[in-house]
Design a protein around this motif. Structure first.
Motif, PDB file in Angstrom:
ATOM      1  N   GLY A 194       0.175  -3.714   1.453  1.00 55.68           N
ATOM      2  CA  GLY A 194       1.354  -3.127   0.820  1.00 55.68           C
ATOM      3  C   GLY A 194       1.587  -1.677   1.162  1.00 55.68           C
ATOM      4  N   SER A 196       2.570   1.635   3.333  1.00 61.71           N
ATOM      5  CA  SER A 196       3.588   1.886   4.350  1.00 61.71           C
ATOM      6  C   SER A 196       2.927   2.121   5.705  1.00 61.71           C
ATOM      7  CB  SER A 196       4.433   3.105   3.966  1.00 61.71           C
ATOM      8  OG  SER A 196       3.633   4.282   3.967  1.00 61.71           O
ATOM      9  N   GLN A 361       9.754  -3.051  -5.096  1.00 62.30           N
ATOM     10  CA  GLN A 361       9.679  -2.949  -3.642  1.00 62.30           C
ATOM     11  C   GLN A 361       9.623  -1.486  -3.208  1.00 62.30           C
ATOM     12  OE1 GLN A 361      13.110  -5.063  -2.226  1.00 62.30           O
ATOM     13  NE2 GLN A 361      12.184  -7.078  -2.519  1.00 62.30           N
ATOM     14  N   TYR A 362       8.961  -1.268  -2.056  1.00 60.95           N
ATOM     15  CA  TYR A 362       8.756   0.109  -1.605  1.00 60.95           C
ATOM     16  C   TYR A 362      10.078   0.843  -1.329  1.00 60.95           C
ATOM     17  CZ  TYR A 362       7.000   4.072   1.052  1.00 60.95           C
ATOM     18  OH  TYR A 362       6.738   5.333   1.495  1.00 60.95           O
ATOM     19  N   GLN A 366      11.290   4.362  -3.216  1.00 56.57           N
ATOM     20  CA  GLN A 366      11.742   5.575  -2.539  1.00 56.57           C
ATOM     21  C   GLN A 366      13.060   6.065  -3.131  1.00 56.57           C
ATOM     22  OE1 GLN A 366      11.524   3.929   1.558  1.00 56.57           O
ATOM     23  NE2 GLN A 366      10.215   5.690   2.002  1.00 56.57           N
ATOM     24  N   GLU A 393       2.348  -0.755  -2.535  1.00 57.37           N
ATOM     25  CA  GLU A 393       3.633  -0.055  -2.560  1.00 57.37           C
ATOM     26  C   GLU A 393       3.607   1.150  -3.491  1.00 57.37           C
ATOM     27  OE1 GLU A 393       4.155  -4.233  -1.295  1.00 57.37           O
ATOM     28  OE2 GLU A 393       3.196  -3.265  -3.010  1.00 57.37           O
ATOM     29  N   SER A 396       1.364   3.911  -2.038  1.00 56.24           N
ATOM     30  CA  SER A 396       2.043   4.654  -0.968  1.00 56.24           C
ATOM     31  C   SER A 396       3.040   5.641  -1.538  1.00 56.24           C
ATOM     32  CB  SER A 396       2.751   3.682  -0.019  1.00 56.24           C
ATOM     33  OG  SER A 396       1.826   2.883   0.676  1.00 56.24           O
TER      34      SER A 396
END
Length: 454
Positions: A194, A196, A361-362, A366, A393, A396
């Motif tokens: 997961g 990045s 979700q990543y 963001q 995720e 990260s």
């Protein structure tokens, strides 16, 4: 030189009239469409002479096809076809030696002078091959087609560039894989967990080259845990005003109740209070008030900045005041308006903690963190860890955005299902989830019918 005008239903009929009245040596000056058909303007040097016309046909020096030869019984119906047939008699693009260009120029000048003297003839231009193209398709269409062709070429070049960049990147990746196969394998494992690609590349860069696969994997997990910043039990060990912000449905109200219950257990029910400024969700205050009755602490609500400042002044003797905010999407303009309530200078400093789901979700993480750039976040709380299949995720996001992690929640029970964030525990949980759901031999490998899927 004299000029005459002819009308016909189509090009064939108009050319036949020119042939019959002026002979085969007539020169077509212009053409245009009219309501009843085609209008031709033809010029001739002298009155037609049938005998002279027949005699000129038998001359051996004649190298240019005559109008009667071009037309014939099955002559062309358009000037384009007529022009193509005339060009077929000699070499295109070269002057005819039997007809010097110097002799053509005086005729053209005389025709233009005669056309200028007649009002109707002045509306037409001398015949050129470009007029034939404009007559059939229109000159602006040529420019549009040229622009479309240029755009298609640019798009194709851009597509080829993207393909070449992909191929070059693939070749570079293959080179790295051959050079350091263990590192490449571990990098892919981090991505599957997961994390990045950017963070995975950074971690792999520090792995010693002489490590075995097992040693390198343990080293990577320890390195990742050292990169995660945790704040410890900061909310429950300090005093002040704390606001939980974040998107809708992340569990802010339940988290506020959990923190209030824990604080009441430690310092007493009179030391903590809860305030809601969620005026958009139905029964938001009633839900928080129900938790307040169970815990035994004070619950207030505020609908404006002034009212919130007044409520906080009334609760100034409380050790900890927890504010439950309304949930907005990161793209909602009301989010910024709500956050600006805490920085007006009318109230004491409010610490802000971002609450978001651990199974987000990543790319969404963001966007959520980016929406709070104008606001200084003191930490974050990850909820619903019990619903996750991977934790890479959120790890990260916290590392790349340098966002401290304060608490994690893994259920709905108040106040049991909340824990102080620990970096090694989070990384260990992420590795266990990857081992359980991410590895090839543990993930589902059911065959999917491609045709049925389409």
């Amino acid at each position: 030189m004299k000029i005459r005008r002819f009308f016909g239903k189509d090009m064939r009929e108009a050319l036949s009239q020119v042939k019959a009245e002026l002979g085969s040596d007539a020169v077509i000056m212009s053409n245009r469409k009219v309501a009843d058909g085609i209008e031709l303007v033809a010029a001739y040097d002298k009155e037609p002479d049938a005998a002279l016309s027949l005699k000129s046909k038998t001359k051996k020096e004649q190298t240019t096809p005559s109008l009667s030869e071009i037309i014939g019984d099955d002559g062309p119906d358009t000037l384009r076809a007529l022009l193509e047939k005339q060009q077929a008699g000699g070499q295109p693009g070269k002057p005819n030696p039997a007809q010097p260009q110097a002799a053509v120029a005086p005729q053209t000048a005389a025709a233009q002078q005669q056309a200028a003297s007649q009002p109707q003839a002045a509306q037409h231009q001398d015949y050129t091959p470009a007029m034939d193209t404009a007559f059939d398709a229109g000159a602006p269409q040529q420019t549009a087609d040229s622009g479309d062709s240029l755009s298609e070429i640019k798009e194709e070049l851009a597509s080829l560039r993207s393909v070449l960049q992909f191929q070059v990147a693939d070749l570079m990746e293959a080179k790295k894989q051959r050079h350091r196969p263990v590192h490449h394998y571990l990098r892919q494992r981090l991505i599957d967990m997961g994390l990045s690609e950017r963070l995975s590349d950074q971690l792999i860069h520090y792995v010693p080259a002489d490590y075995t696969e097992r040693e390198a994997w343990v080293y990577l997990l320890n390195l990742l845990s050292n990169r995660i910043n945790v704040t410890g039990n900061d909310i429950l060990s300090q005093s002040g005003v704390v606001a939980l912000v974040g998107p809708t449905g992340t569990g802010k109200t339940t988290t506020v109740a959990k923190l209030a219950a824990r604080y009441a257990q430690k310092y007493g029910v009179e030391s903590v209070a809860m305030v809601t400024i969620d005026t958009y969700r139905i029964a938001a205050y009633e839900q928080l008030a129900t938790y307040g009755k169970i815990i035994g602490c004070t619950v207030k609500k505020a609908q404006s900045t002034e009212e919130l400042a007044d409520v906080l002044f009334q609760l100034r003797h409380k050790r900890l005041v927890l504010i439950d905010t309304a949930g907005f999407s990161q793209r909602d303009s009301r989010l910024i308006k709500q956050l600006q309530q805490f920085d007006t200078g009318q109230m004491q400093r409010v610490k802000k903690y971002l609450v978001t789901q651990a199974n987000t979700q990543y790319p969404a993480l963001q966007r959520i963190i980016g929406a709070y750039d104008p606001v200084k976040l003191d930490g974050c709380i990850f909820t619903k860890l019990d619903e996750c299949y991977s934790l890479g995720e959120i790890l990260s996001a916290s590392v790349e955005y340098q966002l401290p992690v304060s608490y994690v929640t893994d259920g709905q029970k108040v106040p049991e299902d909340i824990k102080v964030a620990d970096a090694k525990s989070l990384v260990s949980a992420a590795a266990k989830l990857y081992k359980k759901y991410g590895l090839n031999h543990t993930s589902s490998t059911s065959v999917v019918n491609a045709a049925q899927a389409v």
